[in-house]
Design a protein around this motif. Structure first.
Motif, PDB file in Angstrom:
ATOM      1  N   THR A 189       9.038 -15.166  38.625  1.00  0.00           N
ATOM      2  CA  THR A 189      10.404 -15.040  39.129  1.00  0.00           C
ATOM      3  C   THR A 189      10.376 -14.528  40.565  1.00  0.00           C
ATOM      4  O   THR A 189       9.512 -13.732  40.939  1.00  0.00           O
ATOM      5  CB  THR A 189      11.236 -14.086  38.256  1.00  0.00           C
ATOM      6  OG1 THR A 189      10.609 -12.794  38.224  1.00  0.00           O
ATOM      7  CG2 THR A 189      11.359 -14.617  36.843  1.00  0.00           C
ATOM      8  N   HIS A 190      11.338 -14.993  41.354  1.00  0.00           N
ATOM      9  CA  HIS A 190      11.375 -14.699  42.781  1.00  0.00           C
ATOM     10  C   HIS A 190      12.715 -14.082  43.153  1.00  0.00           C
ATOM     11  O   HIS A 190      13.778 -14.588  42.767  1.00  0.00           O
ATOM     12  CB  HIS A 190      11.178 -15.988  43.583  1.00  0.00           C
ATOM     13  CG  HIS A 190       9.845 -16.643  43.367  1.00  0.00           C
ATOM     14  ND1 HIS A 190       8.872 -16.689  44.336  1.00  0.00           N
ATOM     15  CD2 HIS A 190       9.304 -17.271  42.277  1.00  0.00           C
ATOM     16  CE1 HIS A 190       7.796 -17.322  43.867  1.00  0.00           C
ATOM     17  NE2 HIS A 190       8.049 -17.687  42.620  1.00  0.00           N
ATOM     18  N   THR A 191      12.652 -12.980  43.909  1.00  0.00           N
ATOM     19  CA  THR A 191      13.860 -12.331  44.413  1.00  0.00           C
ATOM     20  C   THR A 191      13.617 -11.849  45.838  1.00  0.00           C
ATOM     21  O   THR A 191      12.474 -11.677  46.275  1.00  0.00           O
ATOM     22  CB  THR A 191      14.287 -11.125  43.547  1.00  0.00           C
ATOM     23  OG1 THR A 191      13.187 -10.211  43.450  1.00  0.00           O
ATOM     24  CG2 THR A 191      14.707 -11.555  42.154  1.00  0.00           C
ATOM     25  N   THR A 192      14.703 -11.624  46.546  1.00  0.00           N
ATOM     26  CA  THR A 192      14.654 -10.944  47.835  1.00  0.00           C
ATOM     27  C   THR A 192      15.620  -9.769  47.745  1.00  0.00           C
ATOM     28  O   THR A 192      16.521  -9.752  46.903  1.00  0.00           O
ATOM     29  CB  THR A 192      15.082 -11.870  48.987  1.00  0.00           C
ATOM     30  OG1 THR A 192      16.409 -12.356  48.728  1.00  0.00           O
ATOM     31  CG2 THR A 192      14.147 -13.054  49.105  1.00  0.00           C
ATOM     32  N   GLY A 193      15.416  -8.772  48.595  1.00  0.00           N
ATOM     33  CA  GLY A 193      16.293  -7.623  48.456  1.00  0.00           C
ATOM     34  C   GLY A 193      16.206  -6.635  49.587  1.00  0.00           C
ATOM     35  O   GLY A 193      15.584  -6.884  50.631  1.00  0.00           O
ATOM     36  N   GLU A 194      16.827  -5.480  49.337  1.00  0.00           N
ATOM     37  CA  GLU A 194      16.885  -4.399  50.318  1.00  0.00           C
ATOM     38  C   GLU A 194      16.636  -3.076  49.608  1.00  0.00           C
ATOM     39  O   GLU A 194      17.118  -2.849  48.494  1.00  0.00           O
ATOM     40  CB  GLU A 194      18.251  -4.371  51.001  1.00  0.00           C
ATOM     41  CG  GLU A 194      18.397  -3.268  52.024  1.00  0.00           C
ATOM     42  CD  GLU A 194      19.784  -3.231  52.664  1.00  0.00           C
ATOM     43  OE1 GLU A 194      19.916  -2.674  53.760  1.00  0.00           O
ATOM     44  OE2 GLU A 194      20.731  -3.763  52.038  1.00  0.00           O
ATOM     45  N   PHE A 195      15.870  -2.204  50.264  1.00  0.00           N
ATOM     46  CA  PHE A 195      15.584  -0.878  49.732  1.00  0.00           C
ATOM     47  C   PHE A 195      15.956   0.151  50.784  1.00  0.00           C
ATOM     48  O   PHE A 195      15.607   0.008  51.959  1.00  0.00           O
ATOM     49  CB  PHE A 195      14.105  -0.764  49.374  1.00  0.00           C
ATOM     50  CG  PHE A 195      13.704   0.583  48.857  1.00  0.00           C
ATOM     51  CD1 PHE A 195      14.105   1.019  47.600  1.00  0.00           C
ATOM     52  CD2 PHE A 195      12.909   1.427  49.624  1.00  0.00           C
ATOM     53  CE1 PHE A 195      13.728   2.266  47.115  1.00  0.00           C
ATOM     54  CE2 PHE A 195      12.516   2.672  49.147  1.00  0.00           C
ATOM     55  CZ  PHE A 195      12.929   3.089  47.890  1.00  0.00           C
ATOM     56  N   VAL A 196      16.682   1.187  50.347  1.00  0.00           N
ATOM     57  CA  VAL A 196      17.086   2.277  51.236  1.00  0.00           C
ATOM     58  C   VAL A 196      16.599   3.585  50.633  1.00  0.00           C
ATOM     59  O   VAL A 196      16.753   3.818  49.429  1.00  0.00           O
ATOM     60  CB  VAL A 196      18.619   2.315  51.420  1.00  0.00           C
ATOM     61  CG1 VAL A 196      19.032   3.544  52.225  1.00  0.00           C
ATOM     62  CG2 VAL A 196      19.113   1.051  52.097  1.00  0.00           C
ATOM     63  N   PHE A 197      16.030   4.443  51.475  1.00  0.00           N
ATOM     64  CA  PHE A 197      15.605   5.769  51.041  1.00  0.00           C
ATOM     65  C   PHE A 197      16.181   6.798  51.987  1.00  0.00           C
ATOM     66  O   PHE A 197      16.008   6.715  53.201  1.00  0.00           O
ATOM     67  CB  PHE A 197      14.078   5.863  51.042  1.00  0.00           C
ATOM     68  CG  PHE A 197      13.545   7.236  50.718  1.00  0.00           C
ATOM     69  CD1 PHE A 197      13.778   7.801  49.471  1.00  0.00           C
ATOM     70  CD2 PHE A 197      12.804   7.949  51.649  1.00  0.00           C
ATOM     71  CE1 PHE A 197      13.280   9.056  49.161  1.00  0.00           C
ATOM     72  CE2 PHE A 197      12.296   9.201  51.349  1.00  0.00           C
ATOM     73  CZ  PHE A 197      12.542   9.767  50.098  1.00  0.00           C
ATOM     74  N   ASN A 198      16.915   7.761  51.423  1.00  0.00           N
ATOM     75  CA  ASN A 198      17.484   8.865  52.177  1.00  0.00           C
ATOM     76  C   ASN A 198      16.972  10.142  51.532  1.00  0.00           C
ATOM     77  O   ASN A 198      17.453  10.555  50.480  1.00  0.00           O
ATOM     78  CB  ASN A 198      19.016   8.796  52.139  1.00  0.00           C
ATOM     79  CG  ASN A 198      19.668   9.854  53.010  1.00  0.00           C
ATOM     80  OD1 ASN A 198      19.019  10.465  53.856  1.00  0.00           O
ATOM     81  ND2 ASN A 198      20.947  10.085  52.801  1.00  0.00           N
ATOM     82  N   ALA A 199      15.933  10.737  52.125  1.00  0.00           N
ATOM     83  CA  ALA A 199      15.257  11.885  51.516  1.00  0.00           C
ATOM     84  C   ALA A 199      16.239  13.041  51.249  1.00  0.00           C
ATOM     85  O   ALA A 199      17.193  13.235  52.011  1.00  0.00           O
ATOM     86  CB  ALA A 199      14.132  12.351  52.430  1.00  0.00           C
ATOM     87  N   PRO A 200      16.015  13.811  50.158  1.00  0.00           N
ATOM     88  CA  PRO A 200      14.839  13.676  49.303  1.00  0.00           C
ATOM     89  C   PRO A 200      15.002  12.729  48.113  1.00  0.00           C
ATOM     90  O   PRO A 200      14.026  12.177  47.644  1.00  0.00           O
ATOM     91  CB  PRO A 200      14.623  15.105  48.804  1.00  0.00           C
ATOM     92  CG  PRO A 200      15.997  15.684  48.749  1.00  0.00           C
ATOM     93  CD  PRO A 200      16.741  15.072  49.905  1.00  0.00           C
ATOM     94  N   PHE A 201      16.247  12.530  47.596  1.00  0.00           N
ATOM     95  CA  PHE A 201      16.369  11.802  46.333  1.00  0.00           C
ATOM     96  C   PHE A 201      17.491  10.776  46.321  1.00  0.00           C
ATOM     97  O   PHE A 201      17.943  10.376  45.257  1.00  0.00           O
ATOM     98  CB  PHE A 201      16.582  12.790  45.171  1.00  0.00           C
ATOM     99  CG  PHE A 201      15.556  13.880  45.106  1.00  0.00           C
ATOM    100  CD1 PHE A 201      14.217  13.565  44.931  1.00  0.00           C
ATOM    101  CD2 PHE A 201      15.916  15.201  45.246  1.00  0.00           C
ATOM    102  CE1 PHE A 201      13.255  14.561  44.887  1.00  0.00           C
ATOM    103  CE2 PHE A 201      14.962  16.206  45.195  1.00  0.00           C
ATOM    104  CZ  PHE A 201      13.633  15.887  45.020  1.00  0.00           C
ATOM    105  N   GLN A 202      17.978  10.358  47.477  1.00  0.00           N
ATOM    106  CA  GLN A 202      19.031   9.359  47.519  1.00  0.00           C
ATOM    107  C   GLN A 202      18.464   8.011  47.959  1.00  0.00           C
ATOM    108  O   GLN A 202      17.458   7.953  48.666  1.00  0.00           O
ATOM    109  CB  GLN A 202      20.152   9.789  48.465  1.00  0.00           C
ATOM    110  CG  GLN A 202      20.866  11.065  48.036  1.00  0.00           C
ATOM    111  CD  GLN A 202      22.041  11.379  48.942  1.00  0.00           C
ATOM    112  OE1 GLN A 202      22.573  10.502  49.620  1.00  0.00           O
ATOM    113  NE2 GLN A 202      22.437  12.636  48.955  1.00  0.00           N
ATOM    114  N   GLY A 203      19.136   6.949  47.553  1.00  0.00           N
ATOM    115  CA  GLY A 203      18.681   5.642  47.977  1.00  0.00           C
ATOM    116  C   GLY A 203      19.291   4.512  47.190  1.00  0.00           C
ATOM    117  O   GLY A 203      20.159   4.714  46.328  1.00  0.00           O
TER     118      GLY A 203
END
Length: 411
Positions: A189-203
């Motif tokens: 299976t194939h996907t594209t996406g976005e990842f966000v990290f806002n330290a320490p535990f948000q995202g």
């Protein structure tokens, strides 16, 4: 188990027109032997983490094979994505064609040692199983034990710089390409996406289905010589606000809110419910080995090998030996940018060795200032909140006037 474990979109492989008959003979012998419950069968099966399914058609499709000598073969991945993790595999064989050792870049493994390690790992898992089938996993970030060979100073240096780069990146936004392979049902299976990290535990982790080419060119080959079925992956969005996990169904335009359980970190791998939270409790645990890295955990929970180390890429291969990941994965492979020491790609193989997940990243924001992320939390106006999952116990429900404790700690 978790959302994640791997994704790289591969270019179409090109298979050699006529493989060498000697190579074909050896691969056929491996396929037949791997199905036996003999010592020789175990030796051949130790190649699976490096080569995938030990089947003639699969091996011929995924690699270009060369005979280096009467006792050594070389397999170069035809897929450019796989070549990031394994630029080439050299396998020494005995007079019967059985594997004796594996060399990948700077990594050299004896097949006998691999077999012993596999037996020991299985025995270790069985020894900690209780009558209730709940496996309690030690998860002690203060442990000083390191599974990096003291002589491997370069591995320790790479990990230290990799972790330092992660700690300096308090705000990260990256797009990714993801591919999941399931060798049991022979589907990719194939996907594209976005990842966000806002330290320490948000995202946030968001993936959407990718269009699939109308041709099977480039698809993996299954046990019966047929191409894997290529599908678009499922749409997925998870949002962490530090107190709750919000699971969004983009298709149904609805969402669920899960309050973090008031469970000590030491038992996050103890049972099925807690194992789920161990994976999903924070962005850095849902997408492992990318952000929020903790050096003590990296060193004590994995046994690391250096596969490649040059101006193009640094490639680490980790075997989980402790902590929650030991119950989820058999192997973790990471491509690190040698200039920035950021994670460029990951490849995670599940505990059964039948599922692989690739991620390849393209960074838009890497900063120490969370304001650089801009507005990243999704607008759920018009989305309907679904009812909560029964049985979720959260610290905030016990004492509403106090917020739940942070899910994880770097100390």
């Amino acid at each position: 188990m978790g959302i994640l474990a791997c994704g790289l979109l591969a270019t179409a492989p090109t298979r050699a027109a006529e493989p060498d008959p000697q190579v074909v003979s050896v691969l056929q012998h491996w396929e037949t032997t791997s199905l036996t419950r003999t010592r020789e069968g175990l030796f051949v099966r130790t190649l699976q983490p490096f080569l995938g399914p030990v089947r003639e058609d699969c091996l011929l499709q995924r690699f270009t094979w060369s005979i280096l000598s009467d006792s050594e073969l070389e397999a170069v991945p035809t897929d450019s994505a796989e070549r990031q993790f394994s630029p080439g595999v050299r396998i020494s064989i005995d007079s019967d064609g059985l594997p004796q050792s594996v060399v990948i870049g700077q990594l050299h493994k004896s097949v006998r040692d691999l077999a012993r390690a596999e037996i020991a790992q299985v025995a270790s898992r069985e020894s900690v199983s209780t009558e209730s089938s709940i496996v309690r996993v030690s998860y002690n970030p203060t442990a000083e034990a390191s599974l990096v060979n003291p002589g491997h100073a370069r591995i320790r240096e790479v990990i230290s710089r990799w972790v330092a780069a992660s700690k300096s990146a308090k705000a990260v936004r990256t797009s990714f390409q993801r591919v999941d392979y399931d060798s049991v049902i022979e589907v990719e299976t194939h996907t594209t996406g976005e990842f966000v990290f806002n330290a320490p535990f948000q995202g946030m982790y968001k993936s959407v289905a990718s269009p699939i080419p109308g041709t099977t060119a480039g698809a993996r080959i299954g046990l019966n010589g047929q191409s894997y079925v290529r599908l678009s992956g499922a749409d997925l969005m998870l949002v962490w606000n530090g107190r709750e996990l919000i699971q969004v169904d983009l298709t149904a335009r609805s969402y669920e809110v899960h309050a973090h359980p008031g469970t000590p970190r030491e038992v996050l791998g103890a049972g099925s419910f807690d194992a789920t939270w161990q994976t999903l409790i924070a962005p850095q645990s849902a997408l492992p080995l990318v952000v929020g890295l903790v050096e003590k955990e990296i060193l004590s929970h994995y046994e690391w090998d250096l596969v490649a180390d040059n101006q193009t890429a640094i490639v680490l291969r980790g075997t989980p030996v402790d902590g929650p990941d030991a119950g989820l994965y058999t192997s973790a492979q990471v491509v690190i940018d040698p200039a920035s020491f950021r994670t460029r790609a990951t490849r995670m193989i599940d505990i059964a060795g039948s599922k692989e997940t690739y991620h390849q990243f393209q960074y838009q924001v890497v900063s120490s200032d969370s304001k650089s992320l801009g507005e990243w939390q999704p607008d759920l106006t018009g989305f309907q909140r679904a009812r909560e999952v029964p049985g979720v116990e959260a610290a905030s429900r016990v004492q509403d006037d106090q917020p739940p404790a942070p899910p994880l700690t770097d100390e």
